[in-house]
Design a protein around this motif. Structure first.
Motif, PDB file in Angstrom:
ATOM      1  N   ILE A  10      72.160  30.371  -2.153  1.00 60.41           N
ATOM      2  CA  ILE A  10      72.626  31.237  -3.228  1.00 60.41           C
ATOM      3  C   ILE A  10      73.406  32.389  -2.611  1.00 60.41           C
ATOM      4  CG2 ILE A  10      70.377  32.374  -3.196  1.00 60.41           C
ATOM      5  CD1 ILE A  10      70.814  33.242  -6.025  1.00 60.41           C
ATOM      6  N   VAL A  11      74.518  32.741  -3.237  1.00 58.81           N
ATOM      7  CA  VAL A  11      75.298  33.904  -2.825  1.00 58.81           C
ATOM      8  C   VAL A  11      75.141  34.962  -3.912  1.00 58.81           C
ATOM      9  CG1 VAL A  11      77.569  34.806  -2.238  1.00 58.81           C
ATOM     10  CG2 VAL A  11      76.932  32.496  -1.528  1.00 58.81           C
ATOM     11  N   ILE A  12      74.491  36.047  -3.574  1.00 60.21           N
ATOM     12  CA  ILE A  12      74.179  37.115  -4.522  1.00 60.21           C
ATOM     13  C   ILE A  12      75.285  38.159  -4.486  1.00 60.21           C
ATOM     14  CG2 ILE A  12      72.474  38.880  -5.132  1.00 60.21           C
ATOM     15  CD1 ILE A  12      70.460  37.136  -3.429  1.00 60.21           C
ATOM     16  N   ASN A  13      75.705  38.588  -5.640  1.00 59.60           N
ATOM     17  CA  ASN A  13      76.768  39.585  -5.745  1.00 59.60           C
ATOM     18  C   ASN A  13      76.227  40.957  -5.351  1.00 59.60           C
ATOM     19  OD1 ASN A  13      78.867  41.253  -6.387  1.00 59.60           O
ATOM     20  ND2 ASN A  13      79.097  40.553  -8.494  1.00 59.60           N
ATOM     21  N   GLY A  14      76.571  41.410  -4.168  1.00 61.35           N
ATOM     22  CA  GLY A  14      76.092  42.691  -3.677  1.00 61.35           C
ATOM     23  C   GLY A  14      76.780  43.883  -4.301  1.00 61.35           C
ATOM     24  N   ASP A  15      77.822  43.627  -5.111  1.00 59.97           N
ATOM     25  CA  ASP A  15      78.486  44.731  -5.804  1.00 59.97           C
ATOM     26  C   ASP A  15      77.636  45.256  -6.963  1.00 59.97           C
ATOM     27  OD1 ASP A  15      80.711  44.471  -4.139  1.00 59.97           O
ATOM     28  OD2 ASP A  15      81.603  42.947  -5.424  1.00 59.97           O
ATOM     29  N   LEU A  16      76.670  44.443  -7.420  1.00 67.35           N
ATOM     30  CA  LEU A  16      75.785  44.860  -8.503  1.00 67.35           C
ATOM     31  C   LEU A  16      74.669  45.741  -7.960  1.00 67.35           C
ATOM     32  CD1 LEU A  16      75.359  41.473 -10.425  1.00 67.35           C
ATOM     33  CD2 LEU A  16      76.942  43.339 -10.961  1.00 67.35           C
ATOM     34  N   LYS A  17      74.208  46.658  -8.779  1.00 70.97           N
ATOM     35  CA  LYS A  17      73.057  47.480  -8.432  1.00 70.97           C
ATOM     36  C   LYS A  17      71.826  46.899  -9.122  1.00 70.97           C
ATOM     37  CE  LYS A  17      75.138  50.585  -5.928  1.00 70.97           C
ATOM     38  NZ  LYS A  17      74.847  50.704  -4.481  1.00 70.97           N
ATOM     39  N   PHE A  18      70.824  46.584  -8.355  1.00 72.70           N
ATOM     40  CA  PHE A  18      69.638  45.934  -8.905  1.00 72.70           C
ATOM     41  C   PHE A  18      68.616  46.998  -9.302  1.00 72.70           C
ATOM     42  CE2 PHE A  18      71.709  42.825  -6.199  1.00 72.70           C
ATOM     43  CZ  PHE A  18      71.836  41.774  -7.094  1.00 72.70           C
ATOM     44  N   THR A  19      68.690  47.368 -10.582  1.00 65.47           N
ATOM     45  CA  THR A  19      67.860  48.466 -11.080  1.00 65.47           C
ATOM     46  C   THR A  19      66.866  48.043 -12.149  1.00 65.47           C
ATOM     47  OG1 THR A  19      69.605  49.003 -12.669  1.00 65.47           O
ATOM     48  CG2 THR A  19      69.616  50.203 -10.558  1.00 65.47           C
ATOM     49  N   ASN A  20      67.068  46.866 -12.784  1.00 64.67           N
ATOM     50  CA  ASN A  20      66.134  46.448 -13.830  1.00 64.67           C
ATOM     51  C   ASN A  20      66.007  44.933 -13.869  1.00 64.67           C
ATOM     52  OD1 ASN A  20      68.154  45.358 -15.930  1.00 64.67           O
ATOM     53  ND2 ASN A  20      68.923  47.434 -15.530  1.00 64.67           N
ATOM     54  N   VAL A  21      64.902  44.484 -14.449  1.00 66.44           N
ATOM     55  CA  VAL A  21      64.563  43.066 -14.472  1.00 66.44           C
ATOM     56  C   VAL A  21      65.524  42.258 -15.332  1.00 66.44           C
ATOM     57  CG1 VAL A  21      62.813  41.429 -15.273  1.00 66.44           C
ATOM     58  CG2 VAL A  21      62.131  43.430 -13.956  1.00 66.44           C
ATOM     59  N   SER A  22      66.018  42.847 -16.413  1.00 67.76           N
ATOM     60  CA  SER A  22      66.873  42.091 -17.334  1.00 67.76           C
ATOM     61  C   SER A  22      68.135  41.584 -16.654  1.00 67.76           C
ATOM     62  CB  SER A  22      67.238  42.948 -18.547  1.00 67.76           C
ATOM     63  OG  SER A  22      67.999  44.077 -18.154  1.00 67.76           O
ATOM     64  N   ARG A  23      68.636  42.332 -15.668  1.00 66.75           N
ATOM     65  CA  ARG A  23      69.836  41.890 -14.953  1.00 66.75           C
ATOM     66  C   ARG A  23      69.583  40.570 -14.229  1.00 66.75           C
ATOM     67  NH1 ARG A  23      73.635  46.138 -12.220  1.00 66.75           N
ATOM     68  NH2 ARG A  23      74.607  45.884 -14.246  1.00 66.75           N
ATOM     69  N   VAL A  24      68.352  40.388 -13.766  1.00 60.69           N
ATOM     70  CA  VAL A  24      67.994  39.137 -13.094  1.00 60.69           C
ATOM     71  C   VAL A  24      67.752  38.031 -14.116  1.00 60.69           C
ATOM     72  CG1 VAL A  24      66.281  37.998 -11.639  1.00 60.69           C
ATOM     73  CG2 VAL A  24      67.020  40.321 -11.097  1.00 60.69           C
ATOM     74  N   SER A 138      74.133  51.389   2.562  1.00 57.68           N
ATOM     75  CA  SER A 138      74.178  51.141   1.122  1.00 57.68           C
ATOM     76  C   SER A 138      73.861  49.683   0.807  1.00 57.68           C
ATOM     77  CB  SER A 138      75.562  51.509   0.577  1.00 57.68           C
ATOM     78  OG  SER A 138      75.677  51.180  -0.790  1.00 57.68           O
ATOM     79  N   LEU A 139      74.421  48.770   1.603  1.00 59.41           N
ATOM     80  CA  LEU A 139      74.160  47.347   1.398  1.00 59.41           C
ATOM     81  C   LEU A 139      72.693  47.021   1.658  1.00 59.41           C
ATOM     82  CD1 LEU A 139      75.156  44.463   0.869  1.00 59.41           C
ATOM     83  CD2 LEU A 139      75.763  44.314   3.291  1.00 59.41           C
ATOM     84  N   ALA A 140      72.143  47.569   2.741  1.00 66.02           N
ATOM     85  CA  ALA A 140      70.736  47.327   3.062  1.00 66.02           C
ATOM     86  C   ALA A 140      69.833  47.869   1.956  1.00 66.02           C
ATOM     87  CB  ALA A 140      70.384  47.970   4.401  1.00 66.02           C
ATOM     88  N   SER A 141      70.183  49.033   1.423  1.00 64.71           N
ATOM     89  CA  SER A 141      69.398  49.634   0.349  1.00 64.71           C
ATOM     90  C   SER A 141      69.439  48.776  -0.911  1.00 64.71           C
ATOM     91  CB  SER A 141      69.930  51.036   0.052  1.00 64.71           C
ATOM     92  OG  SER A 141      69.245  51.614  -1.036  1.00 64.71           O
ATOM     93  N   ASN A 142      70.603  48.206  -1.204  1.00 62.74           N
ATOM     94  CA  ASN A 142      70.732  47.360  -2.385  1.00 62.74           C
ATOM     95  C   ASN A 142      69.878  46.100  -2.250  1.00 62.74           C
ATOM     96  OD1 ASN A 142      71.788  46.958  -4.950  1.00 62.74           O
ATOM     97  ND2 ASN A 142      73.502  45.739  -4.200  1.00 62.74           N
TER      98      ASN A 142
END
Length: 589
Positions: A10-24, A138-142
């Motif tokens: 899987i290639v995950i879009n790192g441009d997105l900010k993962f802040t809530n479950v609904s996004r997943v 920033s990438l590692a934090s995401n």
């Protein structure tokens, strides 16, 4: 979270900010994953399918949207409350469905963790070190946010299904295993090839690993050699989709090689970061590459004898072409194609490419001795050098490995024989390492297929400055892994006759260890099927000249018996060879 071959990676879009479950839960990726998981359960007639019976439509097909709603509620409320709400037609009792859902949840969570997970973030390259560090952080934090989100989601649902809190929390790797920073660069026209798609794909300029990194490929052995196709034109016969391909620029020794990797084989591209030095934009934007590798091209481009890869030359650049085929989904094909290009170029430069290991060995209080070990895959080159580390400490052995698998020899202006390496890491068999070694380096290693024969580990060992420098050679040994040490076969023997030495090296005999498709005693010209075989007549002239000059310079040539190909000597053989080599160095006058 998009772009995936859901069965493997899987290639995950790192441009997105993962802040809530609904996004997943509302992503296309989650939908594809859960649908594919259910399909695989159906193929296996798994008992876990009971969990999705309430989410079948009138045609008995899996209703993805209804299941999304169910999981969303289950993340917030206990299972018994969700069942009693009446929103879903669940015909099981609470206790029975709790057991069914728990089994399904654990299966799907493990399914996610077993997929090879990559995160890619588009970031404009900035040569300033401070800016680069900031973007990497920033990438590692995401990725940390994604990992926390997945763990929290799993634990929330687990609690709401069972009604019990955990007593032991395990911070399992749940985010991306490898994250990439990529950019789209503007290339000068004078270094471009005829295929413009090479410059439209994203180029990786930084990578972050989350150890332990374990990948499972569809193949575990390498077969054959890569033929050179003269006068063949192929660059304008294919186009790389910028959504499916990634460019990884590396330095094989002093040569610039661009590896173009299809997303289905991104684990092979990730392995390159532990094996080769990553080239910077300052390096790949101002000159044509010496070579390029394409891994994952459409099979229609390949003829019958090319299905394991081939080499062409167009516009002064050597290209290694590899098809999208599960039979070559093995890191050995990626690595060896790069090294084949390296060796072909070095032969054209009248250097002598060597399939071997090279180390600077120093005994306590003594001057270092530079030893070159030559042999094919599985002969015991790396294993012998690693075994030196296991010798008694009172011997005071200090080993600096400068070449682990492939390098080249040349004579400098002072007519001294010098060695230059290609790789900063090693790609070695787990079975042939000393017990515990691989696990001591787990925090920086990449494991490939650790559960099967020919399990491998890619571990960084040297700096680029060390391997790319010219280092004098004192001794050269051929690695013999097939003869048992006895009264007639000493651990180390030196050649008195130049013709005999050249004949042994040229024959390239070894006992195949299962690292390739070969079995039993095999021979490969100069133990080097990566360029030397393809350009044998040119290589022979260079080898004869080099061996003659070595004799004139007093460089000793010999053979070391590792016994690695003899059953029962997988550990003791290299250890005895290491002891003998140290004793040999100790008695050098």
């Amino acid at each position: 979270m998009e772009n995936m071959n859901v069965h493997r990676s899987i290639v995950i879009n790192g441009d997105l900010k993962f802040t809530n479950v609904s996004r997943v839960l509302q992503s296309k990726t989650f939908g594809k994953m859960i649908t594919t998981f259910v399909n695989e359960l159906e193929i296996r007639h798994s008992r876990k399918l009971k969990a999705v019976i309430p989410f079948r439509d009138e045609n008995k097909s899996f209703d993805l949207e209804k299941f999304r709603d169910f999981v969303t509620l289950l993340n917030m409320k206990p299972l018994k409350d969700v069942m009693r709400s009446g929103y879903f037609d669940i015909q099981y009792g609470v206790d029975e469905y709790t057991a069914i859902m728990l089994d399904f949840l654990e299966g799907f969570y493990n399914y996610w963790r077993n997929i090879q997970r990559f995160m890619v973030k588009n970031e404009s390259y900035n040569p300033d070190d401070g800016a680069k560090r900031s973007k990497a952080h920033s990438l590692a934090s995401n990725n940390d946010s994604l990992k926390k989100l997945v763990l929290d989601l799993y634990r929330n649902i687990l609690y709401n299904v069972t009604g019990k809190s955990l007593s032991i929390y395990r911070q399992l790797p749940s985010g991306a295993q490898v994250s990439f920073l990529v950019d789209h660069f503007d290339f000068p026209n004078d270094i471009k090839s005829k295929n413009d798609s090479l410059y439209r794909v994203p180029y990786v300029w930084e990578a972050i690993f989350e150890p332990p990194v374990i990948f499972y490929t569809q193949s575990s052995k390498r077969n054959g050699v890569f033929p050179i196709k003269k006068d063949k034109k192929i660059l304008e016969r294919f186009y790389m989709d910028s959504e499916s391909w990634y460019a990884i620029p590396v330095k094989a020794g002093r040569l610039l090689i661009i590896a173009y990797c299809h997303k289905d084989f991104l684990e092979l591209g990730a392995g390159l970061f532990n094996l080769f030095e990553l080239a910077t934009p300052e390096e790949f934007l101002h000159k044509k590459p010496d070579g390029a590798v394409f891994f994952g091209l459409d099979k229609s481009l390949f003829e019958e004898d090319e299905m394991r890869g081939f080499v062409v030359k167009e516009d002064g650049v050597y290209y290694g072409m590899l098809p999208n085929d599960p039979e070559i989904d093995y890191f050995g094909y990626m690595k060896k194609m790069i090294l084949t290009l390296h060796n072909i170029i070095q032969i054209k430069n009248f250097w002598l490419p060597i399939h071997g290991a090279f180390a600077k060995i120093r005994l306590a209080g003594e001057k270092p001795v530079n030893i070159m070990l030559v042999g094919d895959s599985g002969a015991g080159k790396s294993e012998t050098l690693e075994a030196i580390h296991k010798l008694p400490k009172e011997l005071g052995c200090d080993v600096d490995i400068l070449i682990d698998d492939m390098g080249s020899l040349h004579f400098n202006k002072e007519d001294e024989l010098m060695a230059v390496g290609t790789e900063i890491g090693a790609f070695v068999r787990l079975d042939d390492l000393q017990p515990g070694y691989a696990y001591s380096t787990m925090d920086r290693s990449i494991f490939m297929n650790p559960n099967i024969v020919n399990a491998r580990v890619i571990v960084p060992q040297m700096t680029y400055e060390e391997i790319s420098a010219s280092t004098p050679v004192d001794y050269i040994f051929y690695i013999n892994n097939y003869e048992k040490i006895d009264d007639a076969h000493a651990p180390i023997e030196m050649f008195d006759d130049l013709d005999t030495a050249l004949a042994v090296f040229s024959e390239g005999k070894r006992m195949a260890k299962g690292t390739t498709g070969e079995v039993g005693i095999t021979t490969t010209y100069f133990a080097n099927p990566f360029g030397a075989v393809q350009l044998k007549s040119e290589h022979e002239k260079i080898a004869e000249n080099y061996f003659k000059r070595m004799k004139e310079k007093g460089i000793k040539i010999g053979v070391i018996r590792t016994q690695l190909g003899i059953p029962g000597f997988e550990q003791d053989g290299p250890f005895v060879a290491a002891e003998s080599l140290v004793d040999f160095i100790k008695h050098i006058k």
